[in-house]
Scaffold this motif. Structure first.
Motif, PDB file in Angstrom:
ATOM      1  N   GLN A 171       0.736  -1.273   0.097  1.00 25.26           N
ATOM      2  CA  GLN A 171       0.084   0.241   0.004  1.00 25.26           C
ATOM      3  C   GLN A 171       0.323   1.302  -0.034  1.00 25.26           C
ATOM      4  O   GLN A 171       0.578   1.462  -0.601  1.00 25.26           O
ATOM      5  N   PRO A 172       1.878   1.230   0.756  1.00 21.63           N
ATOM      6  CA  PRO A 172       2.551   2.253   0.675  1.00 21.63           C
ATOM      7  C   PRO A 172       3.604   2.720  -0.490  1.00 21.63           C
ATOM      8  O   PRO A 172       3.588   3.541  -0.988  1.00 21.63           O
ATOM      9  N   ILE A 173       3.896   1.860  -1.515  1.00 22.48           N
ATOM     10  CA  ILE A 173       4.440   2.139  -2.364  1.00 22.48           C
ATOM     11  C   ILE A 173       3.077   2.682  -3.436  1.00 22.48           C
ATOM     12  O   ILE A 173       4.128   3.100  -4.824  1.00 22.48           O
ATOM     13  N   GLY A 174       2.187   1.895  -3.489  1.00 21.83           N
ATOM     14  CA  GLY A 174       1.552   2.167  -4.712  1.00 21.83           C
ATOM     15  C   GLY A 174       1.088   1.312  -5.258  1.00 21.83           C
ATOM     16  O   GLY A 174       0.593   1.667  -7.075  1.00 21.83           O
ATOM     17  N   VAL A 175       1.811   0.577  -6.098  1.00 18.04           N
ATOM     18  CA  VAL A 175       1.974  -0.944  -6.494  1.00 18.04           C
ATOM     19  C   VAL A 175       0.893  -1.495  -7.033  1.00 18.04           C
ATOM     20  O   VAL A 175      -0.415  -1.620  -5.999  1.00 18.04           O
ATOM     21  N   SER A 176       0.552  -1.795  -8.178  1.00 15.13           N
ATOM     22  CA  SER A 176      -1.366  -2.510  -8.119  1.00 15.13           C
ATOM     23  C   SER A 176      -1.303  -3.621  -7.666  1.00 15.13           C
ATOM     24  O   SER A 176      -0.191  -4.714  -7.928  1.00 15.13           O
ATOM     25  N   ALA A 177      -2.214  -4.070  -6.200  1.00 17.82           N
ATOM     26  CA  ALA A 177      -2.028  -5.526  -5.610  1.00 17.82           C
ATOM     27  C   ALA A 177      -4.044  -5.487  -5.375  1.00 17.82           C
ATOM     28  O   ALA A 177      -4.689  -3.681  -5.392  1.00 17.82           O
ATOM     29  N   PRO A 178      -4.112  -6.447  -5.260  1.00 21.72           N
ATOM     30  CA  PRO A 178      -5.577  -6.205  -4.501  1.00 21.72           C
ATOM     31  C   PRO A 178      -5.692  -5.447  -3.455  1.00 21.72           C
ATOM     32  O   PRO A 178      -4.665  -5.696  -2.105  1.00 21.72           O
ATOM     33  N   VAL A 179      -7.118  -4.853  -3.237  1.00 18.60           N
ATOM     34  CA  VAL A 179      -7.191  -3.369  -2.383  1.00 18.60           C
ATOM     35  C   VAL A 179      -6.896  -4.412  -0.942  1.00 18.60           C
ATOM     36  O   VAL A 179      -8.060  -5.812  -0.999  1.00 18.60           O
ATOM     37  N   CYS A 180      -5.866  -4.562   0.228  1.00 14.58           N
ATOM     38  CA  CYS A 180      -6.366  -4.761   1.549  1.00 14.58           C
ATOM     39  C   CYS A 180      -7.523  -4.365   1.860  1.00 14.58           C
ATOM     40  O   CYS A 180      -6.997  -2.834   3.135  1.00 14.58           O
ATOM     41  N   TYR A 181      -8.677  -4.732   2.246  1.00 11.97           N
ATOM     42  CA  TYR A 181      -9.702  -3.680   3.228  1.00 11.97           C
ATOM     43  C   TYR A 181      -9.343  -4.149   4.518  1.00 11.97           C
ATOM     44  O   TYR A 181      -9.792  -3.302   5.151  1.00 11.97           O
ATOM     45  N   GLY A 182      -8.076  -4.724   5.768  1.00 18.12           N
ATOM     46  CA  GLY A 182      -8.546  -5.246   6.511  1.00 18.12           C
ATOM     47  C   GLY A 182      -8.356  -6.239   6.900  1.00 18.12           C
ATOM     48  O   GLY A 182      -8.499  -7.406   6.151  1.00 18.12           O
ATOM     49  N   GLY A 183      -7.965  -6.745   8.139  1.00 19.77           N
ATOM     50  CA  GLY A 183      -8.191  -7.882   9.241  1.00 19.77           C
ATOM     51  C   GLY A 183      -7.973  -7.913  10.704  1.00 19.77           C
ATOM     52  O   GLY A 183      -8.357  -7.017  10.889  1.00 19.77           O
ATOM     53  N   GLN A 184      -7.111  -9.687  10.814  1.00 16.12           N
ATOM     54  CA  GLN A 184      -7.312  -9.333  12.194  1.00 16.12           C
ATOM     55  C   GLN A 184      -6.062 -10.248  12.725  1.00 16.12           C
ATOM     56  O   GLN A 184      -6.393 -11.648  12.193  1.00 16.12           O
ATOM     57  N   VAL A 185      -5.618  -9.962  13.776  1.00 11.69           N
ATOM     58  CA  VAL A 185      -4.686 -10.986  15.011  1.00 11.69           C
ATOM     59  C   VAL A 185      -4.716 -11.036  16.019  1.00 11.69           C
ATOM     60  O   VAL A 185      -4.854 -10.228  16.152  1.00 11.69           O
ATOM     61  N   ASP A 186      -5.424 -12.163  16.066  1.00  9.13           N
ATOM     62  CA  ASP A 186      -5.608 -12.417  17.430  1.00  9.13           C
ATOM     63  C   ASP A 186      -4.448 -12.769  18.503  1.00  9.13           C
ATOM     64  O   ASP A 186      -3.342 -13.337  18.339  1.00  9.13           O
ATOM     65  N   PRO A 187      -4.304 -11.870  20.093  1.00  5.47           N
ATOM     66  CA  PRO A 187      -2.580 -11.263  20.145  1.00  5.47           C
ATOM     67  C   PRO A 187      -2.936 -12.777  21.351  1.00  5.47           C
ATOM     68  O   PRO A 187      -1.724 -13.297  21.275  1.00  5.47           O
ATOM     69  N   LYS A 188      -3.794 -13.856  21.605  1.00  5.60           N
ATOM     70  CA  LYS A 188      -3.743 -14.524  22.189  1.00  5.60           C
ATOM     71  C   LYS A 188      -3.440 -15.649  21.263  1.00  5.60           C
ATOM     72  O   LYS A 188      -1.947 -16.520  22.139  1.00  5.60           O
ATOM     73  N   SER A 189      -4.382 -16.312  20.782  1.00  2.00           N
ATOM     74  CA  SER A 189      -3.878 -17.451  19.965  1.00  2.00           C
ATOM     75  C   SER A 189      -2.901 -17.237  18.361  1.00  2.00           C
ATOM     76  O   SER A 189      -2.788 -18.086  18.381  1.00  2.00           O
ATOM     77  N   GLY A 190      -3.202 -16.359  18.186  1.00  2.33           N
ATOM     78  CA  GLY A 190      -2.054 -15.688  16.600  1.00  2.33           C
ATOM     79  C   GLY A 190      -3.083 -16.711  15.876  1.00  2.33           C
ATOM     80  O   GLY A 190      -2.730 -16.019  14.641  1.00  2.33           O
ATOM     81  N   GLU A 191      -4.416 -16.506  15.415  1.00  2.00           N
ATOM     82  CA  GLU A 191      -4.763 -16.808  14.403  1.00  2.00           C
ATOM     83  C   GLU A 191      -5.718 -15.422  13.832  1.00  2.00           C
ATOM     84  O   GLU A 191      -5.719 -14.724  14.942  1.00  2.00           O
ATOM     85  N   ALA A 192      -5.317 -15.628  12.508  1.00  4.89           N
ATOM     86  CA  ALA A 192      -5.816 -14.084  11.773  1.00  4.89           C
ATOM     87  C   ALA A 192      -7.064 -14.674  10.541  1.00  4.89           C
ATOM     88  O   ALA A 192      -6.287 -16.170  10.345  1.00  4.89           O
TER      89      ALA A 192
END
Length: 322
Positions: free
Chosen positions: A92-113
């Motif tokens: 995203q900072p570079i600005g190259v064409s890539a699928p838009v990443c709307y977001g996500g989540q990483v569970d701080p306890k389990s590490g599941e993402a």
């Protein structure tokens, strides 16, 4: 893999996460209408999720989940949490064409993402559209990424990225030697190539390095509306850019390979190709032989084993070892 073995978020949790990703309210603004497993093959389970957004607008989102899978490929892959960081802090900072990443989540306890990406309907891998010039465009795309991310022009705040070190490369060589013991007879030529591997792979450590995709094969590079969209960034690392060019052109005809190499060189080094490029490209091809052969402890389970061994032996001859 059976879906019941995966730990996917339930729809309520998924709605809440997507609402945060789209900066809306899950109770009144976002509703998951449909979830279906993606036909796109990947290490981690993926779904195409159809959502209703505020204003009764519908959109499809490509969601990838860690789902309790801990495969790292001996440290080669980083998983969805790592890939989420690559999208946010590199692409995203570079600005190259890539699928838009709307977001996500990483569970701080389990590490599941999990992460939510732009879904590109009707997109195809560049290998299926090579007659339309998609392979050449993919070569240009990755050449530009390598030019923009050379260490001396590095992207700030990416010290967390994996790095392909001598230890990393030699780890694959050691695994290949160990796995070769599963064969019914010794291969003296293989032992000869492995014994010289440290020197043969050394050009991949020469500066400047870049940020690489790590598995830039045509099936990981989508082509949509005449634009290139690389996906599956969990293997991204700091390494020699020739590694991505080697994977893109692996097993392609001499003509297509030459065209892709020329496009890559022009995009990455408009001022002129540096000395040693061909030697680094051969080293990158050698690395992939070790990489995929070293992924299997028992070579009776290794797909295309004869082809991979033939390729490794041919490279050994090209590099003057055999």
């Amino acid at each position: 893999m059976a879906t019941f073995s995966w730990h996917l978020p339930d729809t309520r949790r998924l709605e809440a996460g997507l609402a945060r990703a789209f900066n809306t309210n899950a109770k009144s603004g976002l509703k998951v209408l449909k979830r279906e497993l993606s036909p796109y093959s990947t290490t981690f389970p993926c779904e195409i999720v159809t959502c209703r957004l505020p204003g009764n607008k519908k959109t499809d989102v490509f969601c990838k989940y860690s789902a309790g899978i801990e495969y790292t490929g001996f440290g080669h892959r980083g998983g969805p949490a790592y890939e989420l960081a690559v999208y946010r802090e590199v692409l995203q900072p570079i600005g190259v064409s890539a699928p838009v990443c709307y977001g996500g989540q990483v569970d701080p306890k389990s590490g599941e993402a999990w992460l939510a990406l732009e879904y590109l309907p009707d997109a195809l891998g560049v290998g299926k559209l090579y007659r339309s010039g998609a392979m050449v465009e993919a070569a240009r795309w990755i050449g530009r990424l390598h030019r923009l991310t050379e260490i001396r022009r590095t992207v700030p705040g990416t010290g967390w990225l994996k790095a392909y070190t001598r230890q990393y490369y030699m780890g694959w060589v050691r695994r290949v030697l160990k796995s070769s013991s599963s064969l019914p007879r010794r291969l003296p030529w293989l032992e000869a190539v492995c014994s010289r591997a440290g020197d043969l792979l050394a050009p991949l450590l020469v500066q400047p390095l870049s940020i690489v995709h790590g598995e830039y094969y045509p099936h990981n590079v989508l082509y949509h509306r005449e634009r290139v969209y690389p996906v599956d960034w969990e293997s991204a690392a700091r390494a020699a850019g020739e590694i991505d060019l080697a994977s893109l052109t692996e097993n392609w005809s001499a003509e297509i390979t030459r065209t892709c190499i020329a496009a890559y060189q022009q995009e990455r080094w408009p001022e002129g190709v540096p000395a040693g490029f061909i030697r680094r490209l051969l080293a990158a091809r050698l690395y992939f032989c070790f990489r995929w052969l070293g992924d299997y402890e028992d070579w009776s389970r290794c797909p295309a084993l004869p082809d991979r061994l033939r390729r490794l032996r041919r490279l050994g001859r090209e590099l003057g070892v055999l």
